[in-house]
Design a protein around this motif. Sequence first.
Motif, PDB file in Angstrom:
ATOM      1  N   ALA A 164       0.810  -1.224   0.000  1.00 36.84           N
ATOM      2  CA  ALA A 164       0.000   0.000   0.000  1.00 36.84           C
ATOM      3  C   ALA A 164       0.843   1.273   0.000  1.00 36.84           C
ATOM      4  O   ALA A 164       0.630   2.151  -0.832  1.00 36.84           O
ATOM      5  N   PRO A 165       1.804   1.420   0.900  1.00 43.00           N
ATOM      6  CA  PRO A 165       2.571   2.664   0.866  1.00 43.00           C
ATOM      7  C   PRO A 165       3.537   2.757  -0.315  1.00 43.00           C
ATOM      8  O   PRO A 165       3.807   3.855  -0.812  1.00 43.00           O
ATOM      9  N   LEU A 166       4.043   1.618  -0.780  1.00 44.66           N
ATOM     10  CA  LEU A 166       5.040   1.656  -1.853  1.00 44.66           C
ATOM     11  C   LEU A 166       4.454   1.954  -3.225  1.00 44.66           C
ATOM     12  O   LEU A 166       5.139   2.513  -4.072  1.00 44.66           O
ATOM     13  N   LYS A 167       3.207   1.587  -3.460  1.00 44.91           N
ATOM     14  CA  LYS A 167       2.653   1.763  -4.809  1.00 44.91           C
ATOM     15  C   LYS A 167       2.651   3.223  -5.238  1.00 44.91           C
ATOM     16  O   LYS A 167       2.813   3.532  -6.409  1.00 44.91           O
ATOM     17  N   PHE A 168       2.518   4.146  -4.293  1.00 42.49           N
ATOM     18  CA  PHE A 168       2.486   5.567  -4.645  1.00 42.49           C
ATOM     19  C   PHE A 168       3.880   6.116  -4.939  1.00 42.49           C
ATOM     20  O   PHE A 168       4.010   7.235  -5.431  1.00 42.49           O
ATOM     21  N   ARG A 169       4.911   5.349  -4.666  1.00 49.66           N
ATOM     22  CA  ARG A 169       6.285   5.784  -4.953  1.00 49.66           C
ATOM     23  C   ARG A 169       6.764   5.296  -6.317  1.00 49.66           C
ATOM     24  O   ARG A 169       7.839   5.698  -6.774  1.00 49.66           O
ATOM     25  N   ALA A 170       6.008   4.420  -6.946  1.00 46.84           N
ATOM     26  CA  ALA A 170       6.423   3.880  -8.240  1.00 46.84           C
ATOM     27  C   ALA A 170       6.302   4.967  -9.310  1.00 46.84           C
ATOM     28  O   ALA A 170       5.358   5.778  -9.285  1.00 46.84           O
ATOM     29  N   PRO A 171       7.226   4.983 -10.247  1.00 44.28           N
ATOM     30  CA  PRO A 171       7.168   6.002 -11.309  1.00 44.28           C
ATOM     31  C   PRO A 171       5.873   5.887 -12.114  1.00 44.28           C
ATOM     32  O   PRO A 171       5.454   4.789 -12.479  1.00 44.28           O
ATOM     33  N   GLY A 172       5.257   7.027 -12.345  1.00 49.54           N
ATOM     34  CA  GLY A 172       4.059   7.072 -13.174  1.00 49.54           C
ATOM     35  C   GLY A 172       2.758   6.738 -12.470  1.00 49.54           C
ATOM     36  O   GLY A 172       1.691   6.800 -13.083  1.00 49.54           O
ATOM     37  N   VAL A 173       2.815   6.362 -11.208  1.00 48.32           N
ATOM     38  CA  VAL A 173       1.580   6.042 -10.490  1.00 48.32           C
ATOM     39  C   VAL A 173       1.013   7.334  -9.912  1.00 48.32           C
ATOM     40  O   VAL A 173       1.580   7.935  -9.010  1.00 48.32           O
TER      41      VAL A 173
ATOM     42  N   GLY B  17      -7.184   3.467  -7.438  1.00 50.65           N
ATOM     43  CA  GLY B  17      -7.856   2.374  -8.151  1.00 50.65           C
ATOM     44  C   GLY B  17      -7.222   1.028  -7.840  1.00 50.65           C
ATOM     45  O   GLY B  17      -7.922   0.044  -7.571  1.00 50.65           O
ATOM     46  N   ILE B  18      -5.890   0.979  -7.845  1.00 48.31           N
ATOM     47  CA  ILE B  18      -5.190  -0.249  -7.497  1.00 48.31           C
ATOM     48  C   ILE B  18      -5.498  -0.621  -6.050  1.00 48.31           C
ATOM     49  O   ILE B  18      -5.788  -1.784  -5.746  1.00 48.31           O
ATOM     50  N   GLY B  19      -5.433   0.354  -5.158  1.00 45.06           N
ATOM     51  CA  GLY B  19      -5.682   0.105  -3.739  1.00 45.06           C
ATOM     52  C   GLY B  19      -7.062  -0.472  -3.486  1.00 45.06           C
ATOM     53  O   GLY B  19      -7.221  -1.404  -2.685  1.00 45.06           O
TER      54      GLY B  19
END
Length: 144
Positions: free
Chosen positions: A28-37, A44-46
């Motif tokens: 959950a916290p890491l997905k927002f650090r990925a490039p382009g997210v 939506g992914i969450g």
Amino acid sequence: MNATAAATAGALTFLWLGMVLGISFLEAPLKFRAPGVTIPIGLGIGRIVFRALNLVETVLAVAVVAAVAAGGPPVAATVLAAVLVVLLAVQLGVVRPRLNKRSDRVLAGEDDRPRSRGHLYYVALEGVKVALLVALGITVLAAG
């Protein structure tokens, strides 16, 4: 508690713990650090990931309760399992619907705050859930 029920309850409890740790405290916290997210993509992914996690958690909760009940559990295991079920019900019935409403507002451009109180409550409940799952897993394995 008989050994088979204790081993089953312990395995299911630690599986549940691993899923909560992996999704809530890693993905959950890491997905927002990925490039382009972007925020909308991350939300939506969450939503999809947490809907799936909560479904699996519900199945695991039922299975853990059944395994604990079948084994002639000590009082501590019964209480921990019951508290976990109540906590999960609060998350799914009270906190998640509020988070969904807020994410609807964010996706509609009506709310740009990075976190809400509901989000903080959910994270706090996840922390309590982790502690309870560790305690339950240890309790049932020690009782077997």
